[in-house]
Scaffold this motif. Structure first.
Motif, PDB file in Angstrom:
ATOM      1  N   GLU A  73      18.211  -8.334 -17.035  1.00  0.00           N
ATOM      2  CA  GLU A  73      19.012  -8.218 -15.816  1.00  0.00           C
ATOM      3  C   GLU A  73      19.990  -7.047 -15.893  1.00  0.00           C
ATOM      4  O   GLU A  73      20.540  -6.756 -16.956  1.00  0.00           O
ATOM      5  CB  GLU A  73      19.809  -9.506 -15.589  1.00  0.00           C
ATOM      6  CG  GLU A  73      18.965 -10.698 -15.188  1.00  0.00           C
ATOM      7  CD  GLU A  73      18.423 -10.582 -13.780  1.00  0.00           C
ATOM      8  OE1 GLU A  73      18.842  -9.665 -13.048  1.00  0.00           O
ATOM      9  OE2 GLU A  73      17.568 -11.397 -13.414  1.00  0.00           O
ATOM     10  N   PRO A  74      20.231  -6.384 -14.760  1.00  0.00           N
ATOM     11  CA  PRO A  74      21.291  -5.365 -14.716  1.00  0.00           C
ATOM     12  C   PRO A  74      22.652  -6.034 -14.915  1.00  0.00           C
ATOM     13  O   PRO A  74      22.768  -7.256 -14.874  1.00  0.00           O
ATOM     14  CB  PRO A  74      21.166  -4.780 -13.303  1.00  0.00           C
ATOM     15  CG  PRO A  74      19.823  -5.202 -12.812  1.00  0.00           C
ATOM     16  CD  PRO A  74      19.540  -6.506 -13.470  1.00  0.00           C
ATOM     17  N   VAL A  75      23.683  -5.233 -15.086  1.00  0.00           N
ATOM     18  CA  VAL A  75      25.022  -5.787 -15.261  1.00  0.00           C
ATOM     19  C   VAL A  75      25.395  -6.600 -14.024  1.00  0.00           C
ATOM     20  O   VAL A  75      25.103  -6.219 -12.892  1.00  0.00           O
ATOM     21  CB  VAL A  75      26.054  -4.668 -15.541  1.00  0.00           C
ATOM     22  CG1 VAL A  75      26.222  -3.769 -14.322  1.00  0.00           C
ATOM     23  CG2 VAL A  75      27.397  -5.255 -15.933  1.00  0.00           C
ATOM     24  N   LEU A  76      26.058  -7.711 -14.269  1.00  0.00           N
ATOM     25  CA  LEU A  76      26.355  -8.673 -13.207  1.00  0.00           C
ATOM     26  C   LEU A  76      27.740  -8.429 -12.602  1.00  0.00           C
ATOM     27  O   LEU A  76      28.690  -8.126 -13.301  1.00  0.00           O
ATOM     28  CB  LEU A  76      26.304 -10.086 -13.809  1.00  0.00           C
ATOM     29  CG  LEU A  76      26.401 -11.285 -12.882  1.00  0.00           C
ATOM     30  CD1 LEU A  76      25.183 -11.351 -11.980  1.00  0.00           C
ATOM     31  CD2 LEU A  76      26.501 -12.564 -13.714  1.00  0.00           C
ATOM     32  N   GLY A  77      27.844  -8.538 -11.292  1.00  0.00           N
ATOM     33  CA  GLY A  77      29.145  -8.495 -10.620  1.00  0.00           C
ATOM     34  C   GLY A  77      29.726  -7.116 -10.417  1.00  0.00           C
ATOM     35  O   GLY A  77      30.948  -6.942 -10.447  1.00  0.00           O
ATOM     36  N   ILE A  78      28.870  -6.122 -10.165  1.00  0.00           N
ATOM     37  CA  ILE A  78      29.385  -4.764  -9.954  1.00  0.00           C
ATOM     38  C   ILE A  78      30.299  -4.685  -8.740  1.00  0.00           C
ATOM     39  O   ILE A  78      31.167  -3.802  -8.654  1.00  0.00           O
ATOM     40  CB  ILE A  78      28.241  -3.743  -9.794  1.00  0.00           C
ATOM     41  CG1 ILE A  78      27.324  -4.152  -8.632  1.00  0.00           C
ATOM     42  CG2 ILE A  78      27.456  -3.605 -11.078  1.00  0.00           C
ATOM     43  CD1 ILE A  78      26.288  -3.104  -8.280  1.00  0.00           C
TER      44      ILE A  78
END
Length: 252
Positions: A73-78
């Motif tokens: 997963e990409p970084v969460l909460g950008i």
């Protein structure tokens, strides 16, 4: 099928093609489509991620519901940091995390389909020939080319605000590397000069094998490990403020 995971590359060339497609999509989000991307990252929404798609498109979406997900997963909460920092700094931060995600996806495919050491090395070399998303978004790649052509000596005077004037070779002289006996006398003099310097955090002396950074505000020196700054991260800091100076500004 989820467009984020509808690609199953099996060869080095296919994985690299997948990497380039996703990379192009994320660069588009952070440059030409930046207004649309910015508006979609509403801090009032739930944890959002930026996905690059193999089709050179992008999307802002919630993370996959299944655990573990089909892909890393990409970084969460950008979206949560969007209004808490300057837009260019936020975009740069998203760009760095996007670079990390692209590498994790590429090497996930490599592990999944049994790439050996030679295949992994070839894949990384192909990837490493491309500028990172961070370099594209911040214009660093162009700056590096100009600096190399205009200053063959390798001196980094413009970025030297984070290191002492005597430290003409930039942060490289403070990397965790043993000193060579054949080094020029200037570097030895540099070590003598820093020998009496104390870390503003722990109070210990400077060591020749330790990364060292200076606050641009109070001009105190710190061990990188004491202020949680790595050499790689320091390369992208235009003006370093130690924790104490950062807190003072926040209270003003």
């Amino acid at each position: 099928m989820d467009p984020r995971t509808n690609c199953n590359p099996r060869t080095v060339e296919e994985v690299f093609r997948d990497f380039k497609g996703r990379r192009a999509g994320m660069i588009k989000a952070l440059t030409t489509d930046v207004e649309d991307f910015y508006s979609q990252c509403d801090p009032e929404k739930e944890n959002l991620c930026l996905y690059g798609l193999p089709s050179e498109q992008w999307e802002v979406n919630l993370p996959a519901e299944e655990v573990p997900p089909e892909l890393p997963e990409p970084v969460l909460g950008i979206n949560f940091a969007r209004d808490g920092m300057q837009e260019k700094d936020w975009l740069s931060l998203v760009a760095v995390h996007s670079d990390a995600w692209l590498l994790s996806v590429a090497f996930y495919f490599g592990a999944r389909f049994g790439f050996d050491r030679a295949d992994r090395k070839r894949l990384f070399n192909m990837i490493n020939e491309l500028p990172t998303i961070f370099e594209v978004v911040t214009g660093t790649a162009k700056k590096e080319v100009k600096e190399k052509s205009s200053n063959q000596s390798g001196s980094k005077s413009k970025s030297g605000s984070k290191v002492r004037a005597s430290e003409s070779q930039g942060r490289q002289s403070k990397m965790l590397q043993p000193k060579d006996e054949d080094e020029v006398p200037d570097e030895q003099d540099e070590d003598d000069e820093h020998g009496d310097t104390l870390c503003g955090a722990c109070g210990e002396n400077y060591g020749t094998d330790e990364f060292w950074i200076c606050c641009d505000i109070c001009e105190k020196w710190f061990h990188g490990k004491c202020v949680k700054i790595t050499p790689a991260r320091a390369e992208h800091i235009k003006q370093y403020k130690c924790p104490s100076c950062s807190n003072k500004r926040a209270r003003c």
